[in-house]
Design a protein around this motif. Structure first.
Motif, PDB file in Angstrom:
ATOM      1  N   VAL A  13      11.103  -5.996  12.271  1.00 36.02           N
ATOM      2  CA  VAL A  13      11.253  -5.729  10.842  1.00 36.02           C
ATOM      3  C   VAL A  13      12.242  -4.586  10.612  1.00 36.02           C
ATOM      4  CG1 VAL A  13      10.052  -4.990   8.749  1.00 36.02           C
ATOM      5  CG2 VAL A  13       8.980  -6.653  10.272  1.00 36.02           C
ATOM      6  N   THR A  14      12.215  -3.560  11.475  1.00 31.18           N
ATOM      7  CA  THR A  14      13.185  -2.470  11.366  1.00 31.18           C
ATOM      8  C   THR A  14      14.604  -2.998  11.562  1.00 31.18           C
ATOM      9  OG1 THR A  14      11.572  -0.855  12.186  1.00 31.18           O
ATOM     10  CG2 THR A  14      13.894  -0.238  12.301  1.00 31.18           C
ATOM     11  N   GLU A  15      14.788  -3.862  12.547  1.00 33.99           N
ATOM     12  CA  GLU A  15      16.110  -4.448  12.778  1.00 33.99           C
ATOM     13  C   GLU A  15      16.548  -5.304  11.599  1.00 33.99           C
ATOM     14  OE1 GLU A  15      16.528  -6.473  16.491  1.00 33.99           O
ATOM     15  OE2 GLU A  15      15.423  -4.936  17.605  1.00 33.99           O
ATOM     16  N   ALA A  16      15.621  -6.073  11.045  1.00 37.00           N
ATOM     17  CA  ALA A  16      15.961  -6.906   9.882  1.00 37.00           C
ATOM     18  C   ALA A  16      16.409  -6.048   8.710  1.00 37.00           C
ATOM     19  CB  ALA A  16      14.764  -7.771   9.495  1.00 37.00           C
ATOM     20  N   LEU A  17      15.783  -4.894   8.561  1.00 42.66           N
ATOM     21  CA  LEU A  17      16.149  -3.973   7.488  1.00 42.66           C
ATOM     22  C   LEU A  17      17.494  -3.314   7.785  1.00 42.66           C
ATOM     23  CD1 LEU A  17      15.110  -2.685   4.822  1.00 42.66           C
ATOM     24  CD2 LEU A  17      14.073  -0.893   6.224  1.00 42.66           C
ATOM     25  N   ASP A  18      17.679  -2.823   9.017  1.00 43.36           N
ATOM     26  CA  ASP A  18      18.912  -2.134   9.387  1.00 43.36           C
ATOM     27  C   ASP A  18      20.122  -3.062   9.337  1.00 43.36           C
ATOM     28  OD1 ASP A  18      17.508   0.194   9.794  1.00 43.36           O
ATOM     29  OD2 ASP A  18      17.352  -0.053  11.971  1.00 43.36           O
ATOM     30  N   GLN A  19      19.908  -4.310   9.704  1.00 41.49           N
ATOM     31  CA  GLN A  19      21.012  -5.269   9.740  1.00 41.49           C
ATOM     32  C   GLN A  19      21.137  -6.057   8.433  1.00 41.49           C
ATOM     33  OE1 GLN A  19      20.655  -7.752  13.277  1.00 41.49           O
ATOM     34  NE2 GLN A  19      19.947  -6.003  14.500  1.00 41.49           N
ATOM     35  N   GLY A  20      20.336  -5.698   7.448  1.00 41.31           N
ATOM     36  CA  GLY A  20      20.388  -6.386   6.166  1.00 41.31           C
ATOM     37  C   GLY A  20      21.717  -6.182   5.459  1.00 41.31           C
ATOM     38  N   GLU A  21      22.046  -7.110   4.591  1.00 37.19           N
ATOM     39  CA  GLU A  21      23.311  -7.057   3.865  1.00 37.19           C
ATOM     40  C   GLU A  21      23.068  -6.980   2.367  1.00 37.19           C
ATOM     41  OE1 GLU A  21      25.587 -10.455   4.942  1.00 37.19           O
ATOM     42  OE2 GLU A  21      25.896  -9.815   7.022  1.00 37.19           O
ATOM     43  N   CYS A  22      23.844  -6.132   1.706  1.00 38.42           N
ATOM     44  CA  CYS A  22      23.780  -6.055   0.246  1.00 38.42           C
ATOM     45  C   CYS A  22      24.568  -7.215  -0.342  1.00 38.42           C
ATOM     46  CB  CYS A  22      24.351  -4.725  -0.244  1.00 38.42           C
ATOM     47  SG  CYS A  22      23.328  -3.304   0.173  1.00 38.42           S
ATOM     48  N   ASP A  23      23.985  -7.872  -1.325  1.00 37.57           N
ATOM     49  CA  ASP A  23      24.588  -9.062  -1.926  1.00 37.57           C
ATOM     50  C   ASP A  23      24.277  -9.048  -3.415  1.00 37.57           C
ATOM     51  OD1 ASP A  23      25.478 -11.560  -2.690  1.00 37.57           O
ATOM     52  OD2 ASP A  23      23.914 -12.660  -1.634  1.00 37.57           O
ATOM     53  N   LEU A  24      25.270  -8.647  -4.232  1.00 43.48           N
ATOM     54  CA  LEU A  24      25.104  -8.605  -5.689  1.00 43.48           C
ATOM     55  C   LEU A  24      23.877  -7.796  -6.118  1.00 43.48           C
ATOM     56  CD1 LEU A  24      25.944 -12.302  -6.686  1.00 43.48           C
ATOM     57  CD2 LEU A  24      27.421 -10.300  -6.850  1.00 43.48           C
ATOM     58  N   GLY A  25      23.627  -6.689  -5.445  1.00 46.06           N
ATOM     59  CA  GLY A  25      22.491  -5.859  -5.812  1.00 46.06           C
ATOM     60  C   GLY A  25      21.209  -6.203  -5.088  1.00 46.06           C
ATOM     61  N   PHE A  26      21.183  -7.317  -4.340  1.00 43.65           N
ATOM     62  CA  PHE A  26      20.026  -7.676  -3.530  1.00 43.65           C
ATOM     63  C   PHE A  26      20.227  -7.144  -2.110  1.00 43.65           C
ATOM     64  CE2 PHE A  26      20.821 -11.206  -6.523  1.00 43.65           C
ATOM     65  CZ  PHE A  26      19.671 -11.113  -7.289  1.00 43.65           C
ATOM     66  N   LEU A  27      19.131  -6.928  -1.402  1.00 41.51           N
ATOM     67  CA  LEU A  27      19.197  -6.602   0.014  1.00 41.51           C
ATOM     68  C   LEU A  27      18.650  -7.793   0.781  1.00 41.51           C
ATOM     69  CD1 LEU A  27      19.708  -4.727   2.386  1.00 41.51           C
ATOM     70  CD2 LEU A  27      17.394  -3.804   2.072  1.00 41.51           C
ATOM     71  N   ARG A  28      19.544  -8.473   1.469  1.00 42.41           N
ATOM     72  CA  ARG A  28      19.138  -9.632   2.275  1.00 42.41           C
ATOM     73  C   ARG A  28      18.741  -9.156   3.660  1.00 42.41           C
ATOM     74  NH1 ARG A  28      20.316 -14.758   0.655  1.00 42.41           N
ATOM     75  NH2 ARG A  28      21.597 -15.016  -1.213  1.00 42.41           N
ATOM     76  N   LEU A  29      17.470  -9.287   4.011  1.00 40.66           N
ATOM     77  CA  LEU A  29      17.016  -8.932   5.346  1.00 40.66           C
ATOM     78  C   LEU A  29      17.632  -9.886   6.365  1.00 40.66           C
ATOM     79  CD1 LEU A  29      13.290  -8.333   4.394  1.00 40.66           C
ATOM     80  CD2 LEU A  29      15.002  -6.573   4.863  1.00 40.66           C
ATOM     81  N   ALA A  30      17.984  -9.355   7.531  1.00 40.41           N
ATOM     82  CA  ALA A  30      18.680 -10.150   8.543  1.00 40.41           C
ATOM     83  C   ALA A  30      17.757 -11.233   9.098  1.00 40.41           C
ATOM     84  CB  ALA A  30      19.173  -9.244   9.666  1.00 40.41           C
ATOM     85  N   PRO A  31      18.192 -12.487   9.097  1.00 43.73           N
ATOM     86  CA  PRO A  31      17.305 -13.594   9.490  1.00 43.73           C
ATOM     87  C   PRO A  31      16.932 -13.597  10.967  1.00 43.73           C
ATOM     88  CG  PRO A  31      19.533 -14.391   9.038  1.00 43.73           C
ATOM     89  CD  PRO A  31      19.493 -12.965   8.595  1.00 43.73           C
ATOM     90  N   GLY A  32      17.834 -13.186  11.857  1.00 42.60           N
ATOM     91  CA  GLY A  32      17.534 -13.229  13.283  1.00 42.60           C
ATOM     92  C   GLY A  32      16.327 -12.383  13.663  1.00 42.60           C
TER      93      GLY A  32
END
Length: 474
Positions: free
Chosen positions: A222-241
């Motif tokens: 979950v930490t990796e998903a958060l750290d590798q997340g991408e900002c997209d039009l004001g949303f934070l997309r958590l990393a799927p892998g």
């Protein structure tokens, strides 16, 4: 100290089919009154005692969340997008990790977005009553005083009986799974059990320590998903892998059932999770015969019955019905004995097996720019009604297999067809040949409504090539 609400709104709500479906579930529907359950939850957890909310949802609902919050006048702290649903534990952990980077001592209130709590003041007082225990490092849950032997809820066994009507945090002995009828009757009669509302209050520090103790293997992905997340039009997309590596666990099972630092605030105000049509019937306005109806439903000589029509062109009439639930939509009708309300999800599964799109999809399809609904669908043609919000814009696009004819019936549309850009007002129309690049925009302050007639060999929604899109959809 202000509390940061965490609103969870990724569920599908299949037990309230056909009104709630995977493409537009119950939290976004005005089931009770004119406000949706999600909006009511956000409003209930706002005010001087609360920070701006953090929302966890999925990609399909992200623009619905933004639109409904904006309509309610609420600006979110952040909106996290789960790559896939992994139950409540990873979602809560991701939110806690995010908040901990600014203030690990802050309190967070976790709330499902599809519950009904009519008395906002009483609920906020219950939340305030839980603050001292949460600040002291306890994991606080909120238990509902039961008024019946309900088998559809989990229960909380109290360490001590509630004393008086003033809300306060007391000891919690254990969580109890959904019981059978006999066990539920015994628990309610004892006065030592409450319903588990699935609402929690704790400090970020305390819940992170609980994960480290009881489910440490979830923290890494979950930490990796958060750290590798991408900002997209004001949303934070958590990393799927990395997110896929987090266990699919509820917060109850992952942490709460194993923790020893538990407390509960008994709540005697009105509450319902609207977990089935029997709950909607029970919590609605009923006449002297126990009959609940919508504006387009009529009951004659009926008892303990729910009749709802969700379309203003469809009248539903029940005669001599007892213990019956009927919910009519333009494309599907549910008729069930009230005792079988919890089995509606079986109908959804049966429809999925036969390939019926009504199992998961509505005729009305919501988009970030508004919505459309199919009025007529035949071989090689389709007629839609399209609603475009003020200031919104469809993508610049083309189609391989269909041509379109647009007729504006409300508002003023800015239309691009090839190299031509024009304004169309009511009763004006335009033809878009197959393969032509085109776009529809609403430059005005009122919604645009138009009728679209499609013709071609294939009319699926996936026949679209986007060249530009302000919503960054692929």
């Amino acid at each position: 100290m202000k509390i940061t609400p965490l609103l969870l709104c990724g569920g599908s709500g299949t037990r309230l089919w056909p009104l709630s479906r995977k493409s537009y579930p119950k939290q976004f529907v005005p089931l009770v009154g004119e406000t949706t359950l999600f909006q009511a939850t956000a409003q209930r957890l706002s005010g001087k005692s609360f920070n701006r909310p953090l929302v966890v949802t999925n990609t399909a609902f992200r623009f619905i969340v933004v639109e409904q919050l904006a309509t309610s006048g609420i600006d979110p702290n952040a909106i996290m997008i789960e790559p896939e649903g992994r139950n409540t534990a990873p979602a809560i952990l991701a939110a806690a990790l995010s908040l901990s980077r600014n203030d690990p001592e802050t309190l967070m209130l976790v709330a499902p977005s599809d519950h009904v709590v009519p008395d906002t003041h009483a609920f906020q007082e219950a939340v305030k009553a839980g603050i001292p225990a949460a600040q002291d490092g306890q994991l606080v849950t909120f238990g509902i005083k039961p008024d019946r032997a309900e088998t559809g809820y989990g229960y909380l066994e109290l360490a001590t009986r509630p004393d008086g009507d003033t809300p306060r945090a007391i000891g919690l002995k254990r969580f109890v799974e959904k019981p059978d009828k006999a066990s539920a009757e015994k628990m309610v009669a004892s006065g030592e059990y409450l319903w588990n509302a699935g609402i929690f209050l704790f400090s970020v520090k305390a819940i992170l320590e609980a994960f480290e103790t009881h489910l440490p293997e979830m923290i890494g992905p979950v930490t990796e998903a958060l750290d590798q997340g991408e900002c997209d039009l004001g949303f934070l997309r958590l990393a799927p892998g990395p997110w896929a590596g987090a266990a699919d666990e509820s917060i109850d099972y992952a942490v709460m059932e194993k923790a020893s630092n538990l407390a509960v605030v008994p709540y005697a105000g009105g509450w319902s999770d609207l977990g089935g049509w029997d709950s909607v019937w029970r919590d609605g306005e009923l006449d002297e015969n126990g009959v609940g109806t919508s504006g387009h439903a009529t009951a004659i000589d009926c008892e303990n019955t729910l009749l709802r029509s969700e379309d203003d062109t469809l009248e539903v009439v029940g005669i001599g019905l007892k213990n019956i639930i009927t919910v009519a939509m333009p494309d599907a009708v549910l008729v069930a004995d009230a005792s079988c309300a919890q089995d509606v999800k079986k109908a959804v599964n049966a429809l999925k097996k036969k390939g019926a799109k009504q199992a998961t999809e509505f005729r009305k399809d919501h988009r970030p720019w508004g919505w459309f609904e199919t009025l007529v669908h035949g071989e090689r043609f389709q007629v839609k009604r399209i609603h475009v919000h003020p200031g919104a814009s469809l993508s610049l696009q083309s189609h391989h297999h269909r041509s379109e004819h647009w007729v504006v019936v409300q508002g003023t549309a800015k239309v691009t067809v090839g190299e031509d850009v024009m304004l169309l007002t009511e009763n004006q129309s335009v033809y878009i040949p197959l393969g032509t690049v085109h776009r529809l925009e609403n430059p005005g302050k009122v919604p645009i409504v138009l009728i679209e007639v499609q013709t071609g060999i294939y009319l699926g929604e996936d026949d679209i090539i986007r060249y530009e899109d302000i919503y960054a959809r692929n």
